[in-house]
Design an enzyme around this catalytic site. Structure first.
Site, short mmCIF file in Angstrom:
data_model
loop_
_atom_site.label_atom_id
_atom_site.label_comp_id
_atom_site.label_asym_id
_atom_site.label_seq_id
_atom_site.Cartn_x
_atom_site.Cartn_y
_atom_site.Cartn_z
N GLU A 164 -19.62 74.18 102.32
CA GLU A 164 -18.82 74.83 101.28
C GLU A 164 -17.35 74.46 101.43
O GLU A 164 -16.87 74.28 102.56
CB GLU A 164 -18.95 76.36 101.39
CG GLU A 164 -20.35 76.86 101.51
CD GLU A 164 -20.43 78.33 101.93
OE1 GLU A 164 -21.54 78.85 102.10
OE2 GLU A 164 -19.35 78.96 102.09
N LYS A 183 -13.54 75.18 101.98
CA LYS A 183 -12.79 76.27 102.59
C LYS A 183 -11.54 76.50 101.74
O LYS A 183 -10.48 75.89 101.97
CB LYS A 183 -12.42 75.94 104.03
CG LYS A 183 -11.81 77.11 104.80
CD LYS A 183 -11.58 76.74 106.26
CE LYS A 183 -11.02 77.93 107.03
NZ LYS A 183 -9.70 78.36 106.51
N ASP A 208 -8.22 77.84 100.28
CA ASP A 208 -7.03 78.39 100.94
C ASP A 208 -6.56 79.60 100.14
O ASP A 208 -5.69 79.52 99.29
CB ASP A 208 -5.92 77.32 101.00
CG ASP A 208 -4.82 77.72 101.96
OD1 ASP A 208 -3.77 77.06 101.96
OD2 ASP A 208 -4.99 78.70 102.71
N TYR A 220 -18.89 83.66 98.58
CA TYR A 220 -19.56 82.76 99.52
C TYR A 220 -20.55 83.45 100.45
O TYR A 220 -21.18 82.78 101.27
CB TYR A 220 -18.53 82.00 100.35
CG TYR A 220 -17.56 82.86 101.14
CD1 TYR A 220 -16.21 82.87 100.80
CD2 TYR A 220 -17.97 83.63 102.21
CE1 TYR A 220 -15.30 83.63 101.51
CE2 TYR A 220 -17.08 84.39 102.93
CZ TYR A 220 -15.74 84.38 102.58
OH TYR A 220 -14.85 85.15 103.29
N LYS A 229 -11.64 71.25 109.78
CA LYS A 229 -10.26 71.32 109.32
C LYS A 229 -9.75 69.93 108.98
O LYS A 229 -9.94 68.98 109.75
CB LYS A 229 -9.38 71.96 110.39
CG LYS A 229 -9.75 73.40 110.71
CD LYS A 229 -9.38 74.35 109.60
CE LYS A 229 -7.89 74.63 109.59
NZ LYS A 229 -7.54 75.66 108.60
N CYS A 266 28.83 75.93 121.74
CA CYS A 266 27.72 76.64 121.10
C CYS A 266 27.95 76.74 119.60
O CYS A 266 29.03 77.15 119.16
CB CYS A 266 27.58 78.04 121.71
SG CYS A 266 26.38 79.09 120.85
N CYS A 276 28.57 80.84 118.91
CA CYS A 276 29.70 81.61 119.46
C CYS A 276 30.86 80.74 119.94
O CYS A 276 31.87 81.26 120.40
CB CYS A 276 29.23 82.51 120.59
SG CYS A 276 28.72 81.60 122.07
N CYS A 289 23.83 77.62 126.14
CA CYS A 289 25.00 78.45 125.92
C CYS A 289 24.97 79.51 127.01
O CYS A 289 24.04 80.31 127.07
CB CYS A 289 24.97 79.12 124.54
SG CYS A 289 26.23 80.40 124.34
N CYS A 292 26.25 85.98 123.27
CA CYS A 292 26.19 85.12 122.09
C CYS A 292 25.33 85.77 121.00
O CYS A 292 24.18 86.16 121.27
CB CYS A 292 25.60 83.77 122.47
SG CYS A 292 25.27 82.68 121.06
#
Length: 695
Positions: free
Chosen positions: A122, A124, A126, A232, A320, A416, A419, A433, A438
């Site tokens: 079947e 799949k 989404d 399904y 998949k 950084c 900051c 950093c 920060c």
């Protein structure tokens, strides 16, 4: 009103419902209408008029009742009559063949030698998994999958979807039907165009649009959006049984449920593989999005004998598709600050459509990975959505190497980006950093503190943390516990009810186990497992704060380098202030219950990997700890044994390489009872290696 209706309104209403059901089925399920919209609308108008004159004729399954219900105040939680399981994945032919071999091995242990498999293949889709519940043939409840055990009641929105039958003829007293709610690509584009014309935000992809629509409180909003459903599976029933999955799909088709016409029943693994590749090749030409193919064993008795492992049925798997890629221009390399101060590069891209979403930003992981890939601003780069979720830049496009006018190699910034503190390069691969205050680092720490794996505060996520910081309400973790509902209500994302629930969730988090608190503090080197082991060994925060680096290093799973790192952070004045603040707010700072006693696993170190048939990871861990054992996350020569279930991964390989004993769940149960046979003594005890099961 017609004379027929005047003579017998009930008979005419029943006749109209039958006609409308028939024409709706032809239009929404078969895509083969027999009449035009004007004829359908005239019949619907006649039924509405008839029901207005005779309200007693209105039935729950009437076509007039699909739209117009009152909004609900919230989505109620409902427990599924039967768990809605997830699916294990196969991403190659070898993995699909290995799945078949695992099934054969399992059935052989059940006494079924050389079983014949027919398969149902079947698409799949989404979308969003849904359960429909019918009693005496009438739709009474529709719910989302949720966590597989508990979902949300969305009946009010599902009733608005024309392809879902409100009544099922010749149905058993109880019938559950499962399927996937989705939005076609054409309908999704049209919906986004309408929203853009109205000045509204557009949806990212069809799946998000479908999921957001189904969870609306007002069914009139759902009715305005073009959703559909592929069915399904038949779930729980009363008085209805099938010998095969294919037979159940045919039964659904005969009762006007929308079942994908391209589902096939196949008799061999080779035919299944060919079909999977066919779906993969035609993926881009489909009118709806799919992210793979579902393969199921057709025989219901074999399904029963195969059972499930964890949350996955052994008799089904999802093939998949490979992650989607695209080529676009890298505009610039930017830098984020992690919760430990490490700088992480990310890519600013020319917008590109990848796997159903528009991607503008993508990860570059770390500076070492950035250097290895050698991508530079101005390059055409290949963008991938790993697992169809996280966009990442994987390499320059092939022609880039031939260019002589490429930009300089990007380097970590000297200051950084958040900051402006001068950055430092440590012994590892990361530039950092060093500023503990920060804002970028603080945001990462705060959102990690309330996340599910840590203090698990429902109602406070990344966006809410940003709002709270911008409003000056939260600067350190202890500030969460000083919030009240009135303060939250002044923020955009909170109403009266959600603000109250968030404050209640914050208060409840004070009772999280001590190990979770240690993880939530954001101590580098302390993950969920290490936090639990530290809590189990030292028992209280005071004992941990007084511990030497060597004592910390002697905790299972830590060692001297990480032990020194943890010790140094615990001596930092900022960290000590954070801990004292949380303790003052009532957060748990000691391990609950008695210390581990002289149980059957006293002094034993255990590693869990893979999915066990009957125990979750949390349940197995709790039982090992209660028996005096220790659970660590990595395999070493100090590990006494590894408990391996299905899909164990590299931990099983390392255990076998180091000669560490491997147990399956039966062996673990024997160990917990103190009945585990020692290697070579010939006694029984269920201590076999999980690898023998084909996992």
């Amino acid at each position: 009103m017609s004379s027929a209706a005047a003579r017998d309104p009930a008979a005419r209403a029943a006749e109209l419902r039958r006609e409308l059901d028939h024409h709706g089925y032809r239009y929404y399920v078969l895509d083969d209408p027999e009449v035009g919209d004007d004829v359908y609308d005239a019949l619907l108008d006649e039924l509405r008029a008839l029901e207005r004159e005779h309200p007693e004729l209105v039935t729950p399954d009437s076509p007039t009742q699909r739209v117009g219900g009152a909004p609900v105040s919230n989505l109620e939680k409902v427990r599924h009559l039967q768990p809605m399981l997830s699916l294990a994945n196969a991403r190659s032919e070898e993995e699909l063949v290995a799945w078949v071999q695992r099934m054969r091995a399992h059935l052989a242990r059940e006494g079924i030698e050389d079983p014949r498999f027919d398969y149902v293949v079947e698409p799949k889709v989404d979308g969003l998994a849904i359960s429909l519940l019918y009693r005496d043939g009438v739709l009474v409840r529709g719910s989302t999958r949720g966590d597989g055990q508990i979902g949300e009641d969305v009946t009010h929105n599902l009733r608005t979807i024309p392809s879902i039958p409100l009544r099922v003829d010749d149905a058993p007293p109880l019938l559950e039907v499962r399927g996937e709610i989705y939005m076609s690509l054409a309908d999704f584009e049209a919906l986004n165009e309408r929203r853009a014309e109205q000045g509204l935000s557009t949806f990212m992809n069809p799946r998000n649009s479908a999921a957001g629509t189904i969870r609306q409180l007002d069914p009139r909003l759902a009715a305005e959006r073009p959703l559909s459903m592929w069915c399904y599976q038949v779930g729980v029933t009363d008085g209805l049984a099938f010998s095969s999955h294919w037979e159940s799909l045919e039964w659904l088709r005969a009762r006007r449920f929308r079942v994908n016409p391209d589902i096939r029943r196949l008799g061999s693994e080779q035919a299944v593989l060919r079909r999977c590749h066919e779906w993969q090749d035609r993926r881009g030409a489909l009118p709806f999005e799919i992210d793979g193919v579902v393969v199921k064993v057709d025989d219901v008795e074999l399904q029963r004998r195969l059972g499930s492992v964890g949350r996955d049925p052994r008799w089904a798997i999802a093939w998949k598709f490979p992650p989607t890629t695209a080529v676009t221009r890298l505009i610039d390399v930017m830098w984020n600050v992690g919760k430990f101060g490490t700088l992480h590069p990310f890519a600013q891209l020319e917008p590109v459509h990848v796997g159903g979403v528009t991607v503008k930003l993508a990860t570059l992981h770390n500076e070492e990975d950035l250097a290895r890939k050698d991508v530079r601003p101005g390059d055409d780069v290949i963008v991938l959505r790993a697992g169809d979720v996280i966009p990442q830049v994987i390499s320059p496009a092939p022609h880039v190497a031939e260019r002589r006018d490429r930009a300089p190699v990007p380097r970590p910034p000297a200051r950084c980006p958040i900051c402006d503190t001068p950055t430092v390069k440590g012994e590892g691969v990361f530039t950092k950093c060093p500023n503990m205050a920060c804002p970028g680092r603080r945001w990462q720490l705060l959102q990690s503190f309330v996340s599910r794996g840590a203090m698990d505060v429902d109602g406070i996520g990344e966006k809410q943390v940003s709002q709270l910081m911008e409003a000056g309400l939260v600067k350190v973790p202890g500030d969460f516990y000083r919030l009240d509902a009135e303060q939250l209500q002044r923020l955009d994302r909170y109403g009266e009810v959600s603000a109250r629930k968030a404050v209640e969730a914050i208060a409840a988090s004070k009772e999280r186990p001590f190990g979770r608190v240690l993880f939530a503090l954001g101590i580098e080197g302390v993950g969920a497992v290490t936090g639990r082991n530290l809590a189990q060994r030292f028992r209280t925060i005071d004992a941990l704060l007084e511990a030497t680096a060597a004592q910390i290093a002697d905790t299972p799973g830590i060692g001297p380098v990480v032990g020194q790192l943890i010790h140094d952070q615990l001596q930092d004045e900022h960290m000590r202030r954070v801990i004292a603040d949380l303790r003052a707010e009532g957060v748990r700072m000691e391990e609950e219950g008695p210390p581990p006693g002289d149980g059957p696993l006293n002094g034993r170190t255990v590693v869990l990997t893979g999915t066990l048939p009957n125990l979750t990871r949390e349940q197995a861990t709790a039982r090992i700890l209660a028996a005096g054992g220790r659970v660590t996350s990595s395999v070493s020569r100090r590990t006494d044994f590894v408990v391996a279930g299905d899909s164990p991964g590299t931990k099983l390989e390392k255990a076998e390489r180091l000669g560490v004993r491997v147990l399956d769940e039966e062996g673990l149960e024997a160990a917990l009872r103190g009945e585990l046979a020692e290697p070579g003594d010939g006694a029984a005890g269920g201590g076999g290696a999980a690898g023998g099961s084909g996992a």
